[in-house]
Design a protein around this motif. Sequence first.
Motif, short mmCIF file in Angstrom:
data_model
loop_
_atom_site.label_atom_id
_atom_site.label_comp_id
_atom_site.label_asym_id
_atom_site.label_seq_id
_atom_site.Cartn_x
_atom_site.Cartn_y
_atom_site.Cartn_z
N LYS A 82 0.80 -1.22 0.00
CA LYS A 82 0.00 0.00 0.00
C LYS A 82 0.84 1.27 0.00
CE LYS A 82 -4.08 -1.99 0.14
NZ LYS A 82 -5.04 -1.82 -0.98
N ILE A 83 1.73 1.42 0.99
CA ILE A 83 2.40 2.71 1.18
C ILE A 83 3.39 3.00 0.06
CG2 ILE A 83 3.83 4.08 2.72
CD1 ILE A 83 2.68 2.41 5.05
N ALA A 114 1.70 3.63 -3.27
CA ALA A 114 0.98 4.91 -3.26
C ALA A 114 1.94 6.08 -3.43
CB ALA A 114 0.19 5.05 -1.96
N TYR A 136 6.15 7.74 9.45
CA TYR A 136 5.04 6.80 9.26
C TYR A 136 5.34 5.53 10.06
CZ TYR A 136 1.01 4.96 6.67
OH TYR A 136 -0.22 4.46 6.32
N GLU A 189 -1.20 3.82 12.24
CA GLU A 189 -2.26 2.98 11.68
C GLU A 189 -3.08 2.37 12.81
OE1 GLU A 189 -3.19 1.70 8.61
OE2 GLU A 189 -1.79 2.78 7.31
N ILE A 249 -4.51 7.03 10.58
CA ILE A 249 -5.02 6.63 9.27
C ILE A 249 -6.10 5.56 9.41
CG2 ILE A 249 -4.41 5.21 7.27
CD1 ILE A 249 -2.30 7.02 6.58
N HIS A 297 -7.98 3.88 6.49
CA HIS A 297 -7.94 3.94 5.02
C HIS A 297 -9.32 4.01 4.39
CE1 HIS A 297 -8.43 -0.45 5.51
NE2 HIS A 297 -8.99 -0.42 4.33
N TYR A 321 -4.82 5.20 -0.07
CA TYR A 321 -3.55 5.62 0.54
C TYR A 321 -2.90 6.77 -0.21
CZ TYR A 321 -3.32 2.19 4.25
OH TYR A 321 -3.55 1.50 5.41
N GLU A 322 -3.17 6.92 -1.49
CA GLU A 322 -2.66 8.09 -2.21
C GLU A 322 -3.24 9.36 -1.60
OE1 GLU A 322 -2.89 7.89 -6.56
OE2 GLU A 322 -3.30 5.74 -6.32
N ILE A 372 -1.92 9.82 2.18
CA ILE A 372 -0.51 10.20 2.30
C ILE A 372 -0.30 11.64 1.82
CG2 ILE A 372 1.80 9.76 1.35
CD1 ILE A 372 1.12 6.76 1.48
#
Length: 512
Positions: free
Chosen positions: A37-38, A41, A134, A168, A197, A199, A439-440, A443
């Motif tokens: 994901k991260i 993204a 993060y 998270e 976060i 999501h 996640y885009e 972030i």
Amino acid sequence: MTHPNPLRDPRDRRLPRIAGPCGMVLFGVTGDLSRKKIMPAIYDLANRGLLPPGFSLVGFARRDWADQDFAQIVHDSVKAHARTEFREEVWKQLAEGFRFVPGDFDDDHAFDQLRRTIEELDEERGTGGNHAFYLAIPPGFFGNVVHQLQEHGLSTPREGSWRRVVVEKPFGHDLESARELNTTLGEVFPPGSVFRIDHYLGKETVQNILALRFANEMFEPIWNNTYVDHVQITMAEDVGIGGRAGYYDGIGAARDVIQNHLLQLMCLVAMEEPVSFDAENVRIEKEKVLASVQLPARLDKTTARGQYAAGWAGGEKVGGFLDEDGIKKSSTTETYAAVTLNVATRRWAGVPFYLRTGKRLGRRVTEVALVFKRAPHQPFAASSVEELTQNALVIRVQPDEGVTLRFGSKVPGTQMEIRDVNMDFVYGGSFTEESPEAYERLILDVLLGDPPLFPRHEEVELSWKILDPILAHWAKQDAKGKSKPDPYPSGGWGPASADEMLARDGRTWRRP
């Protein structure tokens, strides 16, 4: 009064929101979250031109890697999971800002090296002292990391720059632990620099709930207890726990999904219109909803829990939860949870909110359904109505994102025969732009310091105040041996007790 449309992506070609000079430090680079994901993204943001040319990414983990080894890990993750096409020129520019620092979370030398690395990036890449940390790591390590950041001068920005921390879920496992976590974070970072976060709040269709309600006069006048009979919020998964026994056992479906995702969805459905869509005003209205929630008196009748048993999933025979590796045969951890909540406001008095989530169910789907009351007078003969049910407005969060309106319509012919029909809006059929991955959006919002989609600690604590009594009731039942999670077949739609929960109110679950 006019509001900006929260459905429109404000980062599009007409009015792009581009992050200023900045970098990110990623703890937990070896985990699935980072790889799937991260990291993808971050590449997708760069590919869309939304990151500054000098953006830097520092990986921190207990690995004997060099910078190029870390770059290869990111490369492989991007190739496997990025949403946008791979472009060599974008990759080369992004990879120039990659650095790796090996070490443990209690390693002072490693955090000294991290500080030196960040200072070098400020000089070489022009990141301006702006860095987000993060924490894609288990919550038990949050305290170690944030205090190390504080002790090594990493959490305090120099004048004109910023430092932020991203965490998270799970945000604790009950109210007490959530308060401890909030205290730990608050000792090092001010509230406006802590980004929690969830999501689900980054999904386009979740944000569309606000647009649907407040940008369309046809819906808001009937969005209340005069017309709505009840609300169902469902998150169903068609997979089991996989290899997550170590995390999932003892956590369960209610803590994993209801406390965060589903209560946040409920807030967006039930909240009053905010003065504006900035973070503070949206947060105020969401907190009002959570503070107004009342649990029914009989939790044994208004909640349900279950564990998936053997059955069929995806055309294959599968075992049950108690057959999974790492799960004790005596485990009472629920893989299905359903609760009834009452929102005690003038708008929603008397309208039950039914929240349910489960693993190994019939299909993967997340939706919010407002089910309306029956028409007070239907001048039709019984033979003229074929399976006519209640009108419903269904917001599909995933998959096939969109909105369905169910209503009764006359069947073509000479007689007055009524049948339910659906009117569908599908994102893919109405917009040429592909929706950004959650996640885009999240972030980028962290890097911009834009917090509307991130729950504050007050929301987290209010959510636990709702869930804690339910968990305590289940634990008490377990201790007395009175009940345990009801088994349900894999590939089905949950335990019989969940159906009985609605049947007592004369209602049934929707079949997504």
